[in-house]
Design a protein around this motif. Structure first.
Motif, short mmCIF file in Angstrom:
data_model
loop_
_atom_site.label_atom_id
_atom_site.label_comp_id
_atom_site.label_asym_id
_atom_site.label_seq_id
_atom_site.Cartn_x
_atom_site.Cartn_y
_atom_site.Cartn_z
N ILE A 119 0.85 -1.19 0.00
CA ILE A 119 0.00 0.00 0.00
C ILE A 119 0.88 1.24 0.00
N THR A 120 0.69 2.12 -0.98
CA THR A 120 1.42 3.40 -1.02
C THR A 120 0.44 4.51 -0.67
N LEU A 121 0.70 5.19 0.46
CA LEU A 121 -0.15 6.30 0.89
C LEU A 121 0.33 7.64 0.36
N TRP A 122 1.55 7.67 -0.12
CA TRP A 122 2.23 8.82 -0.68
C TRP A 122 2.36 9.94 0.35
N HIS A 123 3.06 11.01 -0.04
CA HIS A 123 3.40 12.05 0.93
C HIS A 123 2.97 13.44 0.50
N GLY A 124 2.07 13.54 -0.47
CA GLY A 124 1.55 14.86 -0.76
C GLY A 124 1.07 15.03 -2.18
N ILE A 125 0.21 16.01 -2.35
CA ILE A 125 -0.29 16.39 -3.66
C ILE A 125 0.82 17.16 -4.37
N PRO A 126 1.18 16.80 -5.58
CA PRO A 126 2.29 17.50 -6.25
C PRO A 126 1.87 18.84 -6.83
N LEU A 127 2.72 19.84 -6.62
CA LEU A 127 2.60 21.14 -7.26
C LEU A 127 3.73 21.31 -8.28
N LYS A 128 4.92 20.82 -7.89
CA LYS A 128 6.08 20.93 -8.77
C LYS A 128 6.14 19.74 -9.73
N LYS A 129 6.80 19.95 -10.84
CA LYS A 129 6.95 18.88 -11.81
C LYS A 129 7.81 17.77 -11.23
N MET A 130 7.53 16.55 -11.65
CA MET A 130 8.24 15.37 -11.16
C MET A 130 8.81 14.60 -12.34
N GLY A 131 9.94 13.94 -12.10
CA GLY A 131 10.57 13.16 -13.16
C GLY A 131 9.85 11.84 -13.38
N LYS A 132 9.73 11.45 -14.63
CA LYS A 132 9.09 10.17 -14.96
C LYS A 132 10.01 9.03 -14.52
N LEU A 133 9.43 8.01 -13.92
CA LEU A 133 10.19 6.87 -13.43
C LEU A 133 9.65 5.59 -14.06
N PRO A 134 10.36 5.04 -15.05
CA PRO A 134 9.85 3.85 -15.75
C PRO A 134 9.70 2.66 -14.81
N LYS A 135 8.73 1.83 -15.10
CA LYS A 135 8.47 0.64 -14.30
C LYS A 135 9.65 -0.33 -14.41
N LYS A 136 10.07 -0.86 -13.26
CA LYS A 136 11.18 -1.81 -13.23
C LYS A 136 10.63 -3.21 -13.46
N PHE A 151 -2.66 2.55 -4.37
CA PHE A 151 -1.96 3.84 -4.28
C PHE A 151 -3.02 4.88 -3.92
N LEU A 152 -2.89 5.49 -2.75
CA LEU A 152 -3.86 6.47 -2.28
C LEU A 152 -3.60 7.83 -2.92
N VAL A 153 -4.61 8.41 -3.52
CA VAL A 153 -4.56 9.78 -4.04
C VAL A 153 -5.82 10.51 -3.58
N THR A 154 -5.78 11.82 -3.65
CA THR A 154 -6.94 12.59 -3.19
C THR A 154 -7.85 13.03 -4.32
N SER A 155 -7.46 12.74 -5.56
CA SER A 155 -8.30 13.11 -6.70
C SER A 155 -8.00 12.21 -7.89
N THR A 358 -11.30 15.32 -4.12
CA THR A 358 -12.62 15.02 -4.67
C THR A 358 -13.41 14.04 -3.82
N GLU A 359 -12.78 13.47 -2.78
CA GLU A 359 -13.50 12.50 -1.92
C GLU A 359 -13.22 12.82 -0.46
N ARG A 360 -13.50 14.05 -0.05
CA ARG A 360 -13.15 14.46 1.31
C ARG A 360 -13.96 13.75 2.38
N GLN A 361 -15.09 13.18 2.00
CA GLN A 361 -15.93 12.54 3.00
C GLN A 361 -15.38 11.17 3.42
N LEU A 362 -14.40 10.64 2.69
CA LEU A 362 -13.86 9.32 3.02
C LEU A 362 -12.84 9.43 4.14
#
Length: 375
Positions: A119-136, A151-155, A358-362
């Protein structure tokens, strides 16, 4: 390759091999964050919630840092020290691996087998651009996870973004609320404090921060006098990656520099005003509908594609006044202290909140039962 990384690979390899001959115990959950070095972020808040609300599950925090291990042990929090041989069997038997900074399990151990539920909960909504990481893909061939089971996301917008960046199947994403945001909302209180939390600038030295970001001693004196007048305290929390020292604050009664490694959620919950720049920290703070000042003295430099660059039009997603000097910061604070604000920033904050959440009630229960469905 650093010696510590070699040891990490060796222990992870040993756990991977042990997991091949061990039966998973479906009630054992392991949690980790920031490569196993800190007790923080969404994994921390979900872990603590699990300990309180699902005592039938056997939950452990896994750390590679001795100080963190000692601190958690002294508080009677279930914790495993990764580099203890006695931990290998228990880690190998765990069914659930919960991470925040890795989508392949590195926060707990490097080589998570495909028999686990990752389970990946991640550490934040991105504002800055991120580098693409190909699947290993080689990991799949040798029985290791190459993507999380959830993978948990907020939207849905972030689901599309991370799916593309990390080549994660779209059906692996769960749109819900971050555990740390649920905790922030529940603990919010008014403490007459201001939090200044700037992000880091890649490759920038002390000289850059002194010239473009940090206040002068004279500006700090003026700010401190204003804070005393209105009985406010000003906390500064630097990003852990910043390689620069903030000016000495010993002579300022109402301004304090806190550890870069403190849990920022505690300061967010108390702050009446957040001052930040290009940090995604304000996405959490939006849930409190409080004033945000965006201090962006180097916007023209930071927003260039040759530097970090931004994912969105900055003005569209930053619901707060924009300032470029410490005098403007102080002037805006005085306006807030005097309750003289006449603006539509609250409307803008809610509009931005609705876009990124988009799912703040969860709540955490929704996340827990979604995890259990993966068995």
């Amino acid at each position: 390759m650093k010696f510590k990384n070699i040891i990490d690979i060796a222990y992870s390899g040993g756990i991977f091999m042990a997991s091949k001959i061990s039966n998973n115990k479906e009630n054992i959950w392991l949690f980790g964050a920031q490569g196993g070095n800190n007790y923080s972020d969404n994994a921390k808040y979900f872990f603590e919630w699990m300990l309180e609300n699902h005592k039938e599950e056997e939950c452990y925090w896994v750390t590679k840092d001795k100080d963190t291990y000692r601190q958690l042990s002294s508080r009677n929090i279930p914790v495993l020290y990764f580099y203890d041989l006695k931990s290998i069997k228990l880690i190998a038997q765990a069914k659930y691996i919960i991470c925040t900074h890795s989508h392949i399990g590195n926060d707990v151990y490097k080589f998570v087998s495909q028999t686990k539920t990752l389970i990946t909960l991640w550490h934040g909504i991105p504002l800055k651009k991120m580098g693409k990481l190909p699947k290993k893909r080689y990991r799949d061939r040798i029985g290791m996870k190459s993507q999380p089971d959830l993978f948990l996301v907020t939207s849905s917008n972030d689901a599309e973004l991370f799916s593309d960046l990390y080549e994660i199947d779209r059906d692996k994403f769960f749109v819900g609320n971050y555990p740390r945001v649920n905790d922030l909302i529940s603990k919010a209180e008014d403490k007459k404090t201001i939090l200044y939390a700037p992000t880091f600038r890649d490759r920038m030295s002390q000289d850059y921060y002194d010239e473009h970001v940090f206040p002068t001693i004279e500006e700090l004196h003026t700010l401190n006098e204003t804070l005393i007048k209105f009985d406010y305290h000003f906390f500064i929390k630097m990003h852990p990656y910043v390689q620069a020292d903030f000016p000495n604050l010993n002579e300022f009664s109402n301004i304090e520099l806190v550890s870069a490694f403190d849990d920022v959620q505690d300061y967010l919950a108390q702050a009446n005003v957040l001052i930040t720049d290009y940090s995604s920290i304000y996405f959490d703070y939006l849930n409190l509908d409080r004033e945000i000042i965006f201090f962006i003295p180097d916007y023209n430099w930071y927003s260039q594609a040759s530097n970090r660059g931004l994912l969105y039009e900055y003005e569209d997603v930053t619901p707060g006044v924009k300032v470029t000097s410490w005098q403007e910061v102080e002037n805006r604070l005085i306006t807030i202290f005097n309750d003289d604000i006449i603006s539509d920033f609250s409307v803008h904050r809610k509009k931005t909140l609705n876009f990124f959440y988009t799912e703040r009630q969860l709540d955490n229960n929704a996340l827990f039962y979604k995890c259990k469905e993966l068995l």
